[in-house]
Design a protein around this motif. Structure first.
Motif, PDB file in Angstrom:
ATOM      1  N   ALA A  14       0.832  -1.210   0.000  1.00 25.78           N
ATOM      2  CA  ALA A  14       0.000   0.000   0.000  1.00 25.78           C
ATOM      3  C   ALA A  14       0.864   1.257   0.000  1.00 25.78           C
ATOM      4  CB  ALA A  14      -0.930  -0.007   1.213  1.00 25.78           C
ATOM      5  N   VAL A  15       1.942   1.266   0.774  1.00 23.85           N
ATOM      6  CA  VAL A  15       2.835   2.431   0.803  1.00 23.85           C
ATOM      7  C   VAL A  15       3.565   2.572  -0.525  1.00 23.85           C
ATOM      8  CG1 VAL A  15       4.833   3.487   1.928  1.00 23.85           C
ATOM      9  CG2 VAL A  15       3.117   2.303   3.303  1.00 23.85           C
ATOM     10  N   ALA A  16       3.996   1.454  -1.101  1.00 24.80           N
ATOM     11  CA  ALA A  16       4.693   1.495  -2.393  1.00 24.80           C
ATOM     12  C   ALA A  16       3.793   2.066  -3.468  1.00 24.80           C
ATOM     13  CB  ALA A  16       5.168   0.095  -2.766  1.00 24.80           C
ATOM     14  N   ARG A  37       4.335   1.149  11.893  1.00 28.77           N
ATOM     15  CA  ARG A  37       4.797   0.075  12.791  1.00 28.77           C
ATOM     16  C   ARG A  37       4.990  -1.234  12.023  1.00 28.77           C
ATOM     17  NH1 ARG A  37       1.178   0.633  16.245  1.00 28.77           N
ATOM     18  NH2 ARG A  37      -0.255  -1.039  15.644  1.00 28.77           N
ATOM     19  N   ARG A  38       4.072  -1.525  11.108  1.00 24.17           N
ATOM     20  CA  ARG A  38       4.200  -2.750  10.317  1.00 24.17           C
ATOM     21  C   ARG A  38       5.401  -2.678   9.378  1.00 24.17           C
ATOM     22  NH1 ARG A  38      -1.950  -4.793   8.814  1.00 24.17           N
ATOM     23  NH2 ARG A  38      -2.618  -5.068  10.972  1.00 24.17           N
ATOM     24  N   LEU A  39       5.654  -1.496   8.829  1.00 23.37           N
ATOM     25  CA  LEU A  39       6.831  -1.336   7.972  1.00 23.37           C
ATOM     26  C   LEU A  39       8.121  -1.554   8.754  1.00 23.37           C
ATOM     27  CD1 LEU A  39       6.195   1.683   5.562  1.00 23.37           C
ATOM     28  CD2 LEU A  39       6.264  -0.741   5.029  1.00 23.37           C
ATOM     29  N   ARG A  40       8.203  -0.977   9.955  1.00 21.65           N
ATOM     30  CA  ARG A  40       9.408  -1.153  10.778  1.00 21.65           C
ATOM     31  C   ARG A  40       9.616  -2.628  11.108  1.00 21.65           C
ATOM     32  NH1 ARG A  40       7.438   3.571  13.300  1.00 21.65           N
ATOM     33  NH2 ARG A  40       6.561   2.320  15.017  1.00 21.65           N
ATOM     34  N   GLU A  52      12.853   5.358   1.598  1.00 20.06           N
ATOM     35  CA  GLU A  52      13.487   6.604   2.010  1.00 20.06           C
ATOM     36  C   GLU A  52      12.394   7.612   2.318  1.00 20.06           C
ATOM     37  OE1 GLU A  52      16.273   8.200  -0.712  1.00 20.06           O
ATOM     38  OE2 GLU A  52      17.400   6.319  -0.943  1.00 20.06           O
ATOM     39  N   GLN A  53      12.550   8.332   3.413  1.00 21.86           N
ATOM     40  CA  GLN A  53      11.587   9.363   3.776  1.00 21.86           C
ATOM     41  C   GLN A  53      11.960  10.671   3.092  1.00 21.86           C
ATOM     42  OE1 GLN A  53       8.716   9.254   5.886  1.00 21.86           O
ATOM     43  NE2 GLN A  53       8.451  11.260   4.917  1.00 21.86           N
ATOM     44  N   THR A  54      11.042  11.256   2.323  1.00 25.56           N
ATOM     45  CA  THR A  54      11.257  12.545   1.675  1.00 25.56           C
ATOM     46  C   THR A  54      10.172  13.517   2.107  1.00 25.56           C
ATOM     47  OG1 THR A  54       9.881  12.116  -0.287  1.00 25.56           O
ATOM     48  CG2 THR A  54      12.161  11.284  -0.329  1.00 25.56           C
ATOM     49  N   ARG A  55      10.275  14.751   1.643  1.00 24.82           N
ATOM     50  CA  ARG A  55       9.248  15.748   1.987  1.00 24.82           C
ATOM     51  C   ARG A  55       7.904  15.363   1.382  1.00 24.82           C
ATOM     52  NH1 ARG A  55      11.377  21.672   0.662  1.00 24.82           N
ATOM     53  NH2 ARG A  55       9.296  22.115   1.505  1.00 24.82           N
ATOM     54  N   LEU A  60      10.767   4.135  -2.617  1.00 24.45           N
ATOM     55  CA  LEU A  60      11.374   2.825  -2.482  1.00 24.45           C
ATOM     56  C   LEU A  60      12.892   2.892  -2.628  1.00 24.45           C
ATOM     57  CD1 LEU A  60       8.883   0.741  -4.619  1.00 24.45           C
ATOM     58  CD2 LEU A  60       9.377   0.310  -2.204  1.00 24.45           C
ATOM     59  N   THR A  61      13.590   2.164  -1.757  1.00 20.53           N
ATOM     60  CA  THR A  61      15.021   1.951  -1.924  1.00 20.53           C
ATOM     61  C   THR A  61      15.223   0.808  -2.925  1.00 20.53           C
ATOM     62  OG1 THR A  61      15.101   0.341  -0.138  1.00 20.53           O
ATOM     63  CG2 THR A  61      15.430   2.666   0.461  1.00 20.53           C
ATOM     64  N   LEU A  62      16.476   0.497  -3.230  1.00 17.63           N
ATOM     65  CA  LEU A  62      16.757  -0.624  -4.126  1.00 17.63           C
ATOM     66  C   LEU A  62      16.230  -1.921  -3.528  1.00 17.63           C
ATOM     67  CD1 LEU A  62      18.065  -1.724  -6.686  1.00 17.63           C
ATOM     68  CD2 LEU A  62      20.242  -1.868  -5.436  1.00 17.63           C
TER      69      LEU A  62
END
Length: 297
Positions: A14-16, A37-40, A52-55, A60-62
């Motif tokens: 969902a985040v992707a 919390r689930r992502l962590r 990666e957290q952006t503004r 997504l990272t590699l």
């Protein structure tokens, strides 16, 4: 490392797809804190940072991109298995990206029947100026104005459609008669798109009537242009499935017809899914039902 909680994968997916924790939470019916919390927890089990957290949100990272390819396949398999075991047919969600006019005047009118036929499906109809991309998995199905030239896509023509000039009888009354395109150059208000904000060259309609014509009342929205026309503001081009369906408008220069095409586009990896096939078949059905309006006969 084995991850046993499928809900963590769903949160990741969902985040992707949405790019933001809050949007992902709304998609899954939970708050952003739970999603985070689930992502962590998933990142801890995978031993890698997935976003990666952006503004603007999460990118997504590699490692995240590699996991996404696997999780999407898992999600598709899960959806297909659920659909196969459902007595009501396909289940899951389908996101359809269409142009504003086609979505509002054609697709939306038939969605109730589609929902009754497939009660297990959730449908997102994204009808706006611009399109979501199936190749980037922003949409499951897109109805585009031209055939895409690149990408892992399957495309076929959905339908040709006709466009004409329209105005209201009230606007035309008492004004100089329009007998030829040259009559539009003086004494008439032209309605159209904002040239520098046209998101597809196929929307440059007035140039097909006469290269010298330019709109003076302009909008990025075809629905706004339609509203101007029925409010007696001027003359403009509409798809016949809008203009001919509205009794408040009449054709202007009826011998002049513009033809464009709609292309049905899906990602090659999801094209064969039951929910996608059912939606594609339905879109083809409704276009055939409205064939006379599309052809402008």
């Amino acid at each position: 490392m084995q991850v046993t909680d499928w809900s963590d994968f769903q949160a990741f997916l969902a985040v992707a797809r949405t790019g933001q924790l809050a949007r992902a939470g709304r998609m899954m019916g939970m708050d952003a804190t739970t999603i985070a919390r689930r992502l962590r927890r998933l990142e801890g089990q995978m031993g890698a940072t997935l976003f990666e957290q952006t503004r603007e949100g999460q990118i997504l990272t590699l490692a995240g991109e590699k996991l996404l390819a696997v999780v999407e396949q898992m999600a598709m398999a899960s959806s297909e298995l659920e659909s196969a075991n459902s007595p009501s047919g396909p289940t899951g969600s389908v996101r359809i990206s269409v142009s504003e006019g086609f979505g509002s005047w054609v697709v939306a009118r038939h969605l109730g029947g589609f929902a009754a036929r497939y009660p297990g499906l959730t449908v997102d109809l994204v009808a706006s100026s611009g399109f979501l991309s199936p190749s980037r998995r922003e949409a499951d199905i897109a109805v585009l104005l031209s055939r895409p030239k690149t990408g892992p896509l399957i495309a076929r023509k959905l339908s040709n459609y006709a466009l004409r000039l329209y105005a209201s009888p009230t606007y035309l009354a008492g004004r100089k008669p329009i007998l030829a395109p040259t009559d539009l150059r003086q004494g008439h208000q032209l309605i159209g798109y904002v040239p520098e904000l046209i998101y597809a060259p196929e929307l440059n309609y007035l140039g097909d009537i006469d290269a010298s014509l330019a709109a003076t009342l302009r909008s990025t929205s075809i629905l706004a242009q339609h509203s101007m026309l029925i409010s007696h503001a001027g003359v403009g081009v509409l798809p016949c499935f809008i203009g001919d369906a509205d009794p408040l408008l009449v054709r202007v220069l009826p011998a002049h017809v513009i033809t464009r095409s709609f292309w049905l586009v899906t990602h090659k990896d999801t094209h064969g899914l039951q929910r996608i096939r059912a939606t594609i078949d339905w879109l083809s059905e409704i276009v055939k039902l409205d064939a006379r309006l599309f052809a402008g006969v």
